[in-house]
Design an enzyme around this catalytic site. Structure first.
Site, PDB file in Angstrom:
ATOM      1  N   HIS A  95      -0.043 -12.070   1.649  1.00  0.00           N
ATOM      2  CA  HIS A  95      -0.828 -10.951  -0.048  1.00  0.00           C
ATOM      3  C   HIS A  95      -0.866 -11.576  -0.993  1.00  0.00           C
ATOM      4  O   HIS A  95       0.226 -11.467  -1.937  1.00  0.00           O
ATOM      5  CB  HIS A  95       0.319  -9.939   0.731  1.00  0.00           C
ATOM      6  CG  HIS A  95      -0.938  -8.896   0.574  1.00  0.00           C
ATOM      7  ND1 HIS A  95      -0.425  -7.121   0.068  1.00  0.00           N
ATOM      8  CD2 HIS A  95      -2.491  -8.318   0.234  1.00  0.00           C
ATOM      9  CE1 HIS A  95      -1.346  -6.312   0.368  1.00  0.00           C
ATOM     10  NE2 HIS A  95      -2.644  -7.448   0.482  1.00  0.00           N
ATOM     11  N   TYR A 132       0.836  -1.448   0.268  1.00  0.00           N
ATOM     12  CA  TYR A 132      -0.117   0.179   0.150  1.00  0.00           C
ATOM     13  C   TYR A 132       0.415   1.309   0.200  1.00  0.00           C
ATOM     14  O   TYR A 132       1.421   1.659   1.065  1.00  0.00           O
ATOM     15  CB  TYR A 132      -0.632  -0.018   1.385  1.00  0.00           C
ATOM     16  CG  TYR A 132      -1.862  -1.426   1.315  1.00  0.00           C
ATOM     17  CD1 TYR A 132      -2.088  -2.065  -0.131  1.00  0.00           C
ATOM     18  CD2 TYR A 132      -1.966  -1.418   2.413  1.00  0.00           C
ATOM     19  CE1 TYR A 132      -3.042  -3.194   0.277  1.00  0.00           C
ATOM     20  CE2 TYR A 132      -3.174  -2.482   2.630  1.00  0.00           C
ATOM     21  CZ  TYR A 132      -3.632  -3.259   1.215  1.00  0.00           C
ATOM     22  OH  TYR A 132      -4.371  -4.067   1.514  1.00  0.00           O
TER      23      TYR A 132
END
Length: 376
Positions: free
Chosen positions: A139, A56
């Site tokens: 992830h 992110y």
């Protein structure tokens, strides 16, 4: 705010959590003051679970969440981050990151090896200024699933056994792969993106029953499907799974469009008590339908000469669309089997105090073969 325990771990999270993706400059640039204001509003609203990832904003989200939580009592919140992408510094040369609106100061290297996992955790702790994280996720392992399963999961299990993290799991959108992970490993929680929303209930087919049977918690992420469900009437520029969607075409396929339209009509009728208007005729197709069987030209007459008696009324394209609209208006906005928040039956599987779903069987949820190799 009420909390729930994750799987068989001792980690608890508030029913609502703060997703750190937008803090990395997702879709548009974000300054530090605005990010801090959003975090402060979440804290004041009772949210005590904060999730982030190196991906992110190539570290911006982790840094901003770490700066905000640094002065809060550590026992009052739960923090999670993710592994699978190691950030390597580079010269941005005036470029913007390919996924977030931040300078391209780092590049991502996919790495689910033990060394990659340990390095990622160490780097995340340094960026956040934290001494530990409570939950650690694999992830976006869709393209590297075998690597994540063979190497990444054992590394996470090792960290859990050493007490470095309290709970482990995976954050993905592929329900088949998550189902396989739940069945073949000892994860505590999965973070599911996009597949349990008003537009997509596919998690009911395999993942949720598997989690209920194994006592694995589910964190529903991206419940607005990247924004298309965040407004009652999506406008131009609304997004569906990161992509821009024109108004009225909410999703990538007709089934999703039908669900959204049906949900809109049901919501409108429930709010105003007024059924939706029938579809309007417009354009060449409507005029052509009228000419074939409407008032301008009677069925059974061709070239001015009768062909015999008419035994049934003409059916136009507009008629078919009206009937289809009626069927959609009479259909519930969500699948009958989809449990509403707080209304799911408890099965006894999993830890006490956590709602789970009654399995409708154990359908095969095996994932398709992943691509060979892990993209770097």
């Amino acid at each position: 705010m009420r909390t729930n325990r994750l799987g068989r771990s001792t980690v608890e999270v508030t029913e609502l959590g703060f997703g750190g993706g937008p803090l990395g400059g997702l879709f548009e640039p974000l300054d530090d003051d605005t990010a801090a204001g959003a975090l402060a509003a979440a804290w004041e609203g009772g949210i005590r679970y904060f999730d982030t990832a190196p991906h992110y904003g190539i570290g911006h989200s982790e840094r901003r969440i770490g700066d905000f939580l640094r002065d809060r009592p550590r026992e009052e919140y739960t923090l999670s981050t993710k592994v699978g992408r190691v950030l390597v510094p580079q010269d941005p040369q005036g470029r913007t990151d390919e996924s977030f609106q931040v300078p391209a100061t780092h590049r991502r290297v996919r790495d689910f090896s033990r060394d990659g996992v340990l390095r990622s955790v160490e780097d995340s702790l340094a960026r956040m200024g934290a001494d530990r994280v409570d939950v650690l996720f694999l992830h976006d392992a869709e393209e590297c699933f075998e690597d994540a399963l063979r190497h990444g999961y054992p590394a996470l299990a090792e960290l859990r056994s050493q007490g470095v993290v309290g709970a482990i799991g995976a954050g993905m959108h592929h329900t088949g792969m998550l189902t396989r992970l739940v069945r073949e490993t000892d994860v505590d929680v999965v973070m599911l993106a996009y597949r349990y929303t008003l537009l997509d209930h596919s998690a009911l087919d395999d993942l949720l029953p598997a989690c209920a049977g194994r006592g694995v918690s589910v964190l529903a992420a991206a419940v607005f499907n990247s924004g298309i469900l965040a407004e009652p009437r999506p406008a131009d520029g609304a997004r569906y799974e990161y992509a821009l969607s024109p108004a009225g075409r909410a999703a990538a396929g007709p089934p999703h469009r039908r669900r959204l339209r049906g949900a809109r009509r049901d919501a409108s009728a429930g709010r105003d008590g007024v059924p939706a208007a029938p579809p309007r005729r417009r354009g060449r197709r409507a005029r052509h339908a009228l000419g074939r069987g409407g008032a301008a030209r009677h069925r059974g007459v061709r070239g001015g000469r009768p062909r015999g008696p008419v035994d049934r009324p003409a059916r136009t394209g507009s008629d078919r669309r009206a009937r289809a609209g009626a069927r959609l208006r009479n259909r519930p906005a969500r699948r009958p089997a989809a449990p509403a928040p707080g209304a799911g039956r408890r099965t006894g599987a999993g830890p006490p105090g956590r709602a789970s779903w009654t399995s409708r069987g154990d359908p095969a949820g095996s994932a398709p073969p992943p691509r060979k190799g892990c993209p770097r």
